[in-house]
Scaffold this motif. Structure first.
Motif, PDB file in Angstrom:
ATOM      1  N   GLU A 232       0.826  -1.211   0.000  1.00 32.57           N
ATOM      2  CA  GLU A 232       0.000   0.000   0.000  1.00 32.57           C
ATOM      3  C   GLU A 232       0.860   1.261   0.000  1.00 32.57           C
ATOM      4  OE1 GLU A 232      -4.306  -1.380   1.666  1.00 32.57           O
ATOM      5  OE2 GLU A 232      -3.138  -0.013   2.924  1.00 32.57           O
TER       6      GLU A 232
ATOM      7  N   ASP B 230      -2.711  -8.947  -4.739  1.00 32.40           N
ATOM      8  CA  ASP B 230      -3.573  -8.474  -5.825  1.00 32.40           C
ATOM      9  C   ASP B 230      -3.573  -6.949  -5.755  1.00 32.40           C
ATOM     10  OD1 ASP B 230      -5.623  -7.683  -7.524  1.00 32.40           O
ATOM     11  OD2 ASP B 230      -6.865  -9.435  -7.083  1.00 32.40           O
ATOM     12  N   TRP B 231      -2.816  -6.330  -6.623  1.00 30.66           N
ATOM     13  CA  TRP B 231      -2.619  -4.882  -6.570  1.00 30.66           C
ATOM     14  C   TRP B 231      -3.905  -4.112  -6.855  1.00 30.66           C
ATOM     15  CZ3 TRP B 231       1.869  -3.050  -4.683  1.00 30.66           C
ATOM     16  CH2 TRP B 231       2.959  -3.931  -4.643  1.00 30.66           C
ATOM     17  N   ASP B 232      -4.835  -4.742  -7.540  1.00 35.47           N
ATOM     18  CA  ASP B 232      -6.075  -4.052  -7.911  1.00 35.47           C
ATOM     19  C   ASP B 232      -7.111  -4.049  -6.788  1.00 35.47           C
ATOM     20  OD1 ASP B 232      -5.160  -3.463 -10.494  1.00 35.47           O
ATOM     21  OD2 ASP B 232      -5.770  -5.444 -11.232  1.00 35.47           O
ATOM     22  N   THR B 233      -6.996  -4.996  -5.873  1.00 31.68           N
ATOM     23  CA  THR B 233      -8.043  -5.119  -4.849  1.00 31.68           C
ATOM     24  C   THR B 233      -7.506  -5.001  -3.428  1.00 31.68           C
ATOM     25  OG1 THR B 233      -7.837  -7.552  -4.750  1.00 31.68           O
ATOM     26  CG2 THR B 233      -9.377  -6.628  -6.374  1.00 31.68           C
TER      27      THR B 233
ATOM     28  N   TYR C 129      -6.930  -2.598  -1.484  1.00 26.11           N
ATOM     29  CA  TYR C 129      -7.621  -1.665  -0.595  1.00 26.11           C
ATOM     30  C   TYR C 129      -9.004  -2.178  -0.180  1.00 26.11           C
ATOM     31  CZ  TYR C 129      -4.159   2.024  -0.718  1.00 26.11           C
ATOM     32  OH  TYR C 129      -3.008   2.752  -0.545  1.00 26.11           O
ATOM     33  N   GLN C 130      -9.429  -3.270  -0.789  1.00 27.88           N
ATOM     34  CA  GLN C 130     -10.668  -3.915  -0.359  1.00 27.88           C
ATOM     35  C   GLN C 130     -10.384  -5.108   0.557  1.00 27.88           C
ATOM     36  OE1 GLN C 130     -10.484  -3.029  -3.991  1.00 27.88           O
ATOM     37  NE2 GLN C 130     -11.257  -1.159  -3.015  1.00 27.88           N
ATOM     38  N   SER C 131      -9.094  -5.415   0.749  1.00 37.24           N
ATOM     39  CA  SER C 131      -8.723  -6.553   1.593  1.00 37.24           C
ATOM     40  C   SER C 131      -8.637  -6.133   3.058  1.00 37.24           C
ATOM     41  CB  SER C 131      -7.372  -7.120   1.140  1.00 37.24           C
ATOM     42  OG  SER C 131      -6.333  -6.161   1.315  1.00 37.24           O
TER      43      SER C 131
END
Length: 410
Positions: free
Chosen positions: A177, A336-339, A341-343
């Motif tokens: 992040e 998973d660089w795309d998700t 911030y949802q983890s």
């Protein structure tokens, strides 16, 4: 002997601030900054609470704000150029962070800190960065009112760990992040130049926010115009920024990649790799002559992938990994660089209220001093700082001698 004597003379003559005693306890190794704009957390702690995320923002562009629109709730870390508070808006009752900076001190050190640059970056409203609520000024000070991040900072998070370190899995998350936040800043056209655990804050869920842009600079300016003023913080500054004291250095995004490498090392090995309990000048020497200087603590074993990533960040600028190359490194396998911030982050802050400051570490003696000077209406500029400024010697620390500007010679 001559090198050491010259360097010490330079530091004594150039730095007007008295040093801060350092504690033998690891997490209280408060180190001087290279520029007067830096504070341990730059006095800034921002973060939206769950309540704030639902707020209906007032149209602050149509208002003329003053400090009287805000109620001071708590004092945060004092900074070299001002003070920072947790405040409540009297207009919408939401919690914010208010940073107050002395105009006089900003003008005195305009080569090291820029209110305008920080204001411009905060105004960009990027999700990886704090959101600016409003800014205004009076006769003596500039004011920035932004998101308050109650989750604390990475420095305090490390301090709470039994080993003072993170596991590789935990470090992988925070490093990922941090890379995305740094990449976002670069895409906006700016270098940070002072990435360190104190400037990595956590929101109410535990996700990373990059903060403190007083030392930032346009990438176009740093790469085209020769820089002559080192900025940053002792343990985290890159050799390229140290070289700028010669007055003929240009640099780019690689300086932030170096600082990310320092942070990763510290997350896994307890102390920054070039930390010295002898002196800051010893740290500068190690940074400038860093080739072959990175070693690892056998008592804190880490994987070959982690070592390889660190070694490829703390190396010559021409060999240093770019942010895109870092993201492709095997250390981040499984991310998973795309998700991300949802983890779910490794740690979720425990919060008792919107204005909770318990997740920030501030040495008690300095905190007591700050409480004694907790009036934002004071006109004096006698601020208490957790991180005092120091300017390193010129990079030709040359193994033989150290150049001292004639204006500083006795």
């Amino acid at each position: 002997m001559m090198v050491s004597s010259s360097i010490n003379t330079f530091t004594t003559n150039y730095c007007s601030c008295k040093p801060i005693p350092t504690s033998p306890i690891r997490r209280i190794h408060v180190r001087p900054s290279l520029d007067n704009a830096i504070e341990v957390s730059n006095g800034i702690s921002y973060c939206s609470s769950p309540i704030q995320k639902k707020r209906s923002l007032i149209d602050h562009h149509s208002l003329s704000f003053t400090k009287h629109h805000f109620q001071i709730l708590k004092s945060l870390s004092p900074g070299q150029y001002g003070k920072t508070y947790v405040v409540r808006s009297k207009l919408n009752q939401q919690i914010y962070c208010m940073k107050i900076q002395s105009k006089r001190l900003l003008k005195m050190h305009s080569d090291r800190v820029s209110f305008d640059v920080e204001q411009a970056i905060l105004s960009l409203q990027h999700p990886c960065l704090p959101r600016l609520y409003c800014s205004f000024e009076d006769d003596t000070d500039h004011y920035l009112v932004m998101d308050y991040f109650s989750g604390g900072d990475l420095f305090s998070l490390l301090d709470r760990q039994p080993t003072l370190c993170l596991t590789e899995k935990q470090a992988q998350f925070y490093m990922a992040e941090m890379i995305l936040a740094c990449q976002a800043l670069h895409q906006l056209g700016y270098l940070h130049r002072d990435i360190k655990p104190q400037n990595i804050l956590l929101d109410h869920l535990g996700h990373v926010k990059l903060v403190d842009f007083g030392s930032s600079i346009l990438i176009s300016q740093a790469t085209k115009n020769k820089q002559s003023t080192p900025v940053g913080t002792c343990d985290y500054v890159s050799p390229e920024i140290l070289d700028s004291f010669q007055g003929d250095a240009t640099y780019g995004t690689e300086v932030d990649c170096w600082s990310l490498g320092i942070c990763l090392y510290e997350m896994l090995q307890e102390l920054p790799p070039f930390y010295s309990d002898v002196s800051e000048n010893d740290t500068y020497r190690k940074i400038l002559f860093h080739q072959g200087q990175v070693s690892f603590n056998d008592m804190l074993p880490i994987s070959d992938q982690a070592k390889d990533l660190i070694n490829n960040l703390l190396t010559k600028r021409e060999n240093r990994l770019t942010l895109d190359q870092i993201k492709m490194h095997s250390f981040f396998d499984g991310i998973d660089w795309d998700t991300i911030y949802q983890s779910k982050p490794p740690f979720r802050p425990r919060l008792h209220s919107d204005d909770d400051t318990s997740n920030f570490f501030i040495p008690q003696d300095i905190l007591q001093e700050a409480k004694q000077d907790d009036n934002p209406d004071d006109d004096d500029d006698d601020y208490i700082s957790l991180s005092q400024p120091i300017t390193p010697p010129l990079s030709p620390l040359l193994k033989h001698t150290c150049y001292i500007p004639s204006s500083l010679e006795q």
